[in-house]
Design an enzyme around this catalytic site. Structure first.
Site, short mmCIF file in Angstrom:
data_model
loop_
_atom_site.label_atom_id
_atom_site.label_comp_id
_atom_site.label_asym_id
_atom_site.label_seq_id
_atom_site.Cartn_x
_atom_site.Cartn_y
_atom_site.Cartn_z
N SER A 19 11.23 -6.77 -6.66
CA SER A 19 11.72 -5.49 -7.15
C SER A 19 12.12 -4.63 -5.98
O SER A 19 11.72 -4.88 -4.82
CB SER A 19 10.62 -4.78 -7.96
OG SER A 19 11.06 -3.50 -8.39
N GLU B 19 9.50 -6.98 -1.86
CA GLU B 19 9.67 -5.55 -2.16
C GLU B 19 10.90 -4.99 -1.45
O GLU B 19 11.02 -5.12 -0.22
CB GLU B 19 8.46 -4.75 -1.67
CG GLU B 19 7.13 -5.17 -2.25
CD GLU B 19 6.00 -4.34 -1.67
OE1 GLU B 19 5.12 -3.95 -2.43
OE2 GLU B 19 6.01 -4.07 -0.44
N CYS B 20 11.78 -4.38 -2.19
CA CYS B 20 12.94 -3.66 -1.65
C CYS B 20 13.71 -4.53 -0.65
O CYS B 20 14.37 -5.49 -1.04
CB CYS B 20 12.51 -2.33 -1.06
SG CYS B 20 13.91 -1.17 -0.86
N GLY B 21 13.65 -4.24 0.65
CA GLY B 21 14.33 -5.07 1.62
C GLY B 21 13.90 -6.52 1.54
O GLY B 21 14.70 -7.43 1.81
#
Length: 424
Positions: free
Chosen positions: A405, A319-321
């Protein structure tokens, strides 16, 4: 059975009014008076809850009508009313900012509303501003106002005298610049990066209590919500979760959800550990990989361990990072190499807001807030749906057993889908 408990939602006219420090001071003041304080944060923020956890000594949960949903918020408030002495909710941005806003949460759950106002350069206008904020939504329950960044005790008295009779004065905090909380591109520093955070909170609480004990807020009645049991769909499954300076954006509600599903949780550091714990699935949450590129790139043993787990088909969520770290590179510095593509930091944010992700496993609520861009040769599995826009949301990629994502997923929004993500 229902519970009547003192409760307060603290908001402000805008961002940067000192809500987090004042909320932490309130929580610590009540804690010093012998009360068990449970804090919440409006919106999908990760950083402010870390500060509030330091103030209260208890894990902090998020309240967001879009990401969490009304039923989830009702359940958390009711459970807290059964366990804690005082409920404190820190708002997000200004009182009426966002759709839905902090005011919407206060109205929906009948939470008394307090305001903190940065009174720098302000005198009698303080009272007019407070009165106008309350009057804009007549259903709000005024719990009082805290003057922040006062110039002197006399300044505080002027502010107090400016308030209408129906708006209580809850106290004031003299301006002390050394108490301000440091910030970077994603918001406040993480709590464990501020070496004297506990001392700052203690001093802020002392300022707020300088004229005596801080009164408890009015009570609110919390009714029992419908029962919503989570089946143990992950019973016997071991999930390894990255957690260190680079992977630190983890909702406590997500950990609770995984445990309610029956999962056994373990934690590891992609920055410093040489091997993975025994696991059936891996979660790479968000954080600050861009600030830890040297350690991330240099840990070849962990890179190989994660690549081997992916080659063996172990379910992974990034997720993200976590997705940034899973990519081939960040700012041309090599990273974990699990996801084809490159990340580049930008000067302005590239994604912001609550979104809804449709996956083969089911729909999950999520939010996004990032300053990097990601270019990949992969075709996205799908795109999320934005909360208040028809434009496509964040891309969701699936590469072998890896789902990735920029979205931060809120697991309680669909525990069954989460269980399938970590087993398929």
């Amino acid at each position: 059975m229902s519970f009547n408990k003192p409760a307060l939602l603290l908001s402000a006219p805008a961002s940067n009014q000192g809500k987090t420090l004042v909320s932490a001071a309130l929580a610590r003041a009540w804690r010093n008076q012998g009360y068990t304080v449970q804090a919440f944060k409006c919106g999908p923020d990760f950083l402010d809850p870390m500060i509030l956890q330091t103030a209260t000594g208890r894990a902090v949960y998020n309240l967001d009508l879009g990401m969490c949903g009304e039923a989830d918020i009702a359940q958390r408030l009711y459970q807290t009313a059964a366990e804690a002495d005082v409920i404190l909710v820190e708002g997000v941005m200004g009182l009426y900012d966002g759709q839905p806003s902090s005011a919407d949460i206060a109205l929906k759950f009948n939470l008394p509303l307090a305001l903190t106002i940065d009174a720098s350069g302000m005198a009698q206008t303080f009272g007019a501003l407070a009165a106008g904020l309350y009057a804009h939504a007549p259903g709000l329950r005024p719990a009082g106002v805290i003057g922040n960044r006062l110039g002197s005790a006399h300044h505080g008295q002027i502010l107090r005298d400016s308030l209408p009779a129906n708006i209580p004065w809850l106290g004031g905090m003299l301006r002390q610049d050394e108490l301000s909380l440091p910030e970077r591109h994603l918001g406040l520093f993480r709590a464990n990066e501020i070496s004297d955070l506990n001392e700052r909170i203690a001093r802020a609480a002392s300022l707020l209590s300088s004229n005596g004990p801080v009164p408890l807020p009015p009570t609110t009645t919390f009714q029992p919500p419908p029962q919503n049991d989570i089946p143990a769909l992950l019973s016997g499954r071991r999930i390894a979760i990255a957690r260190d300076e680079a992977f630190c954006f983890i909702y406590q509600a997500n950990l609770d959800c995984l445990q309610a599903l029956g999962a056994e949780l373990s934690f590891f550091s992609p920055l410093s550990d040489q091997q993975l714990p025994e696991a059936d699935a891996i979660w790479l949450p968000g954080g600050y990989p861009e600030l830890n590129l040297g350690a991330l790139s240099g840990n070849q043993a962990m890179r190989q361990a994660l690549q081997q787990a992916w080659q063996q088909g172990m379910p992974m969520l990034a997720e993200c990072g976590g997705m940034m770290a899973a990519s081939d590179s960040i700012n041309a510095s090599p990273t974990l190499g699990l996801l084809p593509g490159a990340c580049q930091m930008q000067t302005r944010f590239q994604g912001l807001g609550v979104q809804f992700a449709s996956l083969p496993e089911g729909e999950l609520h999520a939010h996004t807030f990032h300053y990097s861009s990601f270019n990949s040769p992969l075709t996205a599995l799908s795109h999320a749906r934005k909360q208040n826009s028809q434009k496509p949301g964040e891309a969701i990629y699936r590469h072998g057993s890896l789902t990735a994502s920029y979205l931060h997923f809120y697991f309680p929004s669909n525990p069954a889908a989460v269980a399938r993500l970590f087993t398929s």
